[in-house]
Write a protein that holds these residues in place. Sequence first.
Motif, PDB file in Angstrom:
ATOM      1  N   UNK A 115     -21.163  19.236  -0.369  1.00  0.00           N
ATOM      2  CA  UNK A 115     -20.403  19.608   0.827  1.00  0.00           C
ATOM      3  C   UNK A 115     -21.232  20.605   1.633  1.00  0.00           C
ATOM      4  N   UNK A 116     -20.954  20.659   2.921  1.00  0.00           N
ATOM      5  CA  UNK A 116     -21.714  21.562   3.799  1.00  0.00           C
ATOM      6  C   UNK A 116     -21.133  22.967   3.738  1.00  0.00           C
ATOM      7  N   UNK A 117     -22.005  23.952   3.622  1.00  0.00           N
ATOM      8  CA  UNK A 117     -21.587  25.349   3.605  1.00  0.00           C
ATOM      9  C   UNK A 117     -22.367  26.115   4.670  1.00  0.00           C
ATOM     10  N   UNK A 118     -22.098  27.407   4.770  1.00  0.00           N
ATOM     11  CA  UNK A 118     -22.793  28.236   5.764  1.00  0.00           C
ATOM     12  C   UNK A 118     -24.275  28.375   5.474  1.00  0.00           C
ATOM     13  N   UNK A 119     -24.650  28.204   4.214  1.00  0.00           N
ATOM     14  CA  UNK A 119     -26.047  28.402   3.819  1.00  0.00           C
ATOM     15  C   UNK A 119     -26.808  27.106   3.601  1.00  0.00           C
ATOM     16  N   UNK A 120     -26.145  25.955   3.762  1.00  0.00           N
ATOM     17  CA  UNK A 120     -26.831  24.685   3.549  1.00  0.00           C
ATOM     18  C   UNK A 120     -25.900  23.658   2.934  1.00  0.00           C
ATOM     19  N   UNK A 121     -26.414  22.916   1.960  1.00  0.00           N
ATOM     20  CA  UNK A 121     -25.637  21.902   1.252  1.00  0.00           C
ATOM     21  C   UNK A 121     -25.303  22.445  -0.142  1.00  0.00           C
ATOM     22  N   UNK A 122     -24.012  22.580  -0.425  1.00  0.00           N
ATOM     23  CA  UNK A 122     -23.581  23.061  -1.735  1.00  0.00           C
ATOM     24  C   UNK A 122     -23.456  21.887  -2.699  1.00  0.00           C
ATOM     25  N   UNK A 123     -24.019  22.043  -3.880  1.00  0.00           N
ATOM     26  CA  UNK A 123     -23.934  21.034  -4.936  1.00  0.00           C
ATOM     27  C   UNK A 123     -23.021  21.569  -6.024  1.00  0.00           C
ATOM     28  N   UNK A 124     -22.020  20.791  -6.377  1.00  0.00           N
ATOM     29  CA  UNK A 124     -21.118  21.146  -7.468  1.00  0.00           C
ATOM     30  C   UNK A 124     -21.152  20.041  -8.515  1.00  0.00           C
ATOM     31  N   UNK A 125     -20.939  20.380  -9.782  1.00  0.00           N
ATOM     32  CA  UNK A 125     -20.941  19.344 -10.822  1.00  0.00           C
ATOM     33  C   UNK A 125     -19.683  18.502 -10.785  1.00  0.00           C
ATOM     34  N   UNK A 126     -19.806  17.266 -11.212  1.00  0.00           N
ATOM     35  CA  UNK A 126     -18.647  16.401 -11.396  1.00  0.00           C
ATOM     36  C   UNK A 126     -17.779  16.274 -10.175  1.00  0.00           C
ATOM     37  N   UNK A 127     -16.475  16.354 -10.388  1.00  0.00           N
ATOM     38  CA  UNK A 127     -15.499  16.154  -9.318  1.00  0.00           C
ATOM     39  C   UNK A 127     -15.234  17.463  -8.573  1.00  0.00           C
ATOM     40  N   UNK A 128     -16.261  18.103  -8.103  1.00  0.00           N
ATOM     41  CA  UNK A 128     -16.080  19.294  -7.295  1.00  0.00           C
ATOM     42  C   UNK A 128     -16.016  20.567  -8.114  1.00  0.00           C
ATOM     43  N   UNK A 129     -16.614  20.584  -9.277  1.00  0.00           N
ATOM     44  CA  UNK A 129     -16.671  21.810 -10.054  1.00  0.00           C
ATOM     45  C   UNK A 129     -16.052  21.682 -11.428  1.00  0.00           C
ATOM     46  N   UNK A 130     -14.993  20.917 -11.546  1.00  0.00           N
ATOM     47  CA  UNK A 130     -14.405  20.670 -12.860  1.00  0.00           C
ATOM     48  C   UNK A 130     -14.166  19.179 -12.957  1.00  0.00           C
ATOM     49  N   UNK A 131     -14.942  18.505 -13.778  1.00  0.00           N
ATOM     50  CA  UNK A 131     -14.908  17.049 -13.829  1.00  0.00           C
ATOM     51  C   UNK A 131     -13.507  16.556 -14.146  1.00  0.00           C
ATOM     52  N   UNK A 132     -12.943  15.759 -13.246  1.00  0.00           N
ATOM     53  CA  UNK A 132     -11.620  15.193 -13.434  1.00  0.00           C
ATOM     54  C   UNK A 132     -11.757  13.860 -14.142  1.00  0.00           C
ATOM     55  N   UNK A 133     -11.335  13.809 -15.394  1.00  0.00           N
ATOM     56  CA  UNK A 133     -11.440  12.580 -16.154  1.00  0.00           C
ATOM     57  C   UNK A 133     -10.134  11.799 -16.125  1.00  0.00           C
ATOM     58  N   UNK A 134      -9.031  12.445 -15.735  1.00  0.00           N
ATOM     59  CA  UNK A 134      -7.760  11.763 -15.678  1.00  0.00           C
ATOM     60  C   UNK A 134      -7.722  10.751 -14.549  1.00  0.00           C
TER      61      UNK A 134
END
Length: 296
Positions: A115-134
């Motif tokens: 996702x775009x942030x003020x400092x560039x492109x933010x990379x998060x693991x999985x489904x946005x920080x906490x992998x949603x397996x459900x």
Amino acid sequence: MSDIIAHGEWDALTLPGQGAVELSLVSRAVPARLEVMGTARSPKYLGAARTAVAFPAQSVGTDTPTTVCVATSSGAPFPGDHTVDLAIGVAGGQSYLLRSIPVSGRSSAAVITLSRSNTGIAILPGEGGSATLGLGGWCARRWEEQGRRLAPTLSTLVIDTSASMQQYAERVDALLGFLNDLYATVGVPAPSVRRPPVAGVEQHGVGQVVVAAAQGRVGVVTDLPPVPARADVLLVGSADVLAVVPDPGACALDAEAWAELMRDDVGFGARTLELLEPLLAWLTQPAETHGNGETA
């Protein structure tokens, strides 16, 4: 030179907000490909195997996430304990090698979210920080990637407790688990669940939900739609009953969709979303004033 980081050892990384983002699937003991969803411009896959892809950093938005998935070429789930390595960077700038990302049990697994942030492109693991397996969370993320915000509108869910519903207990449990995961993923309170008693038909199971006036959208999970229809019905049994008790607004899932809701593994894929499309559409119908469910 790339920074090498193992899964579980990072929470967020940053790439420059300009230039071309390049990704490569480095370790692939199981034939697999990359899938990028949610970019403003179509990504360019490099090679027939689709193990590398590039897209402009400017095509990553601030509202809709860009998700990078690894999918098996065969469509079968990855084997147990399987992991992949992913290289990501901006041409001429910072790059990372993300090691040992778990994907086992799934035919398509989201490995990072951008996702775009003020400092560039933010990379998060999985489904946005906490992998949603459900399954509920998985469906919510896939809808977001298609530009469709999933906004469920149910405030109350009434479960028909007639004896005839006992045969569908596993379906009801799977549905509630799906809803809890979906609502938690989109960040809104889950509907309150009511199981009113059946009045006088415990031995024969001919109970029918009766809905009185109340505030908010009420959904009823039942095998026999109420007459008159004063709530939004999710039919847990056979759709054939609608020929006897018509309810044009009822949502009736087929057996394959219920099987998808009840599956034990997490090998979700495009067919999963297709099967559950009617349920997701039902959950997001406009809210109206309905009743509190009671059975009689």
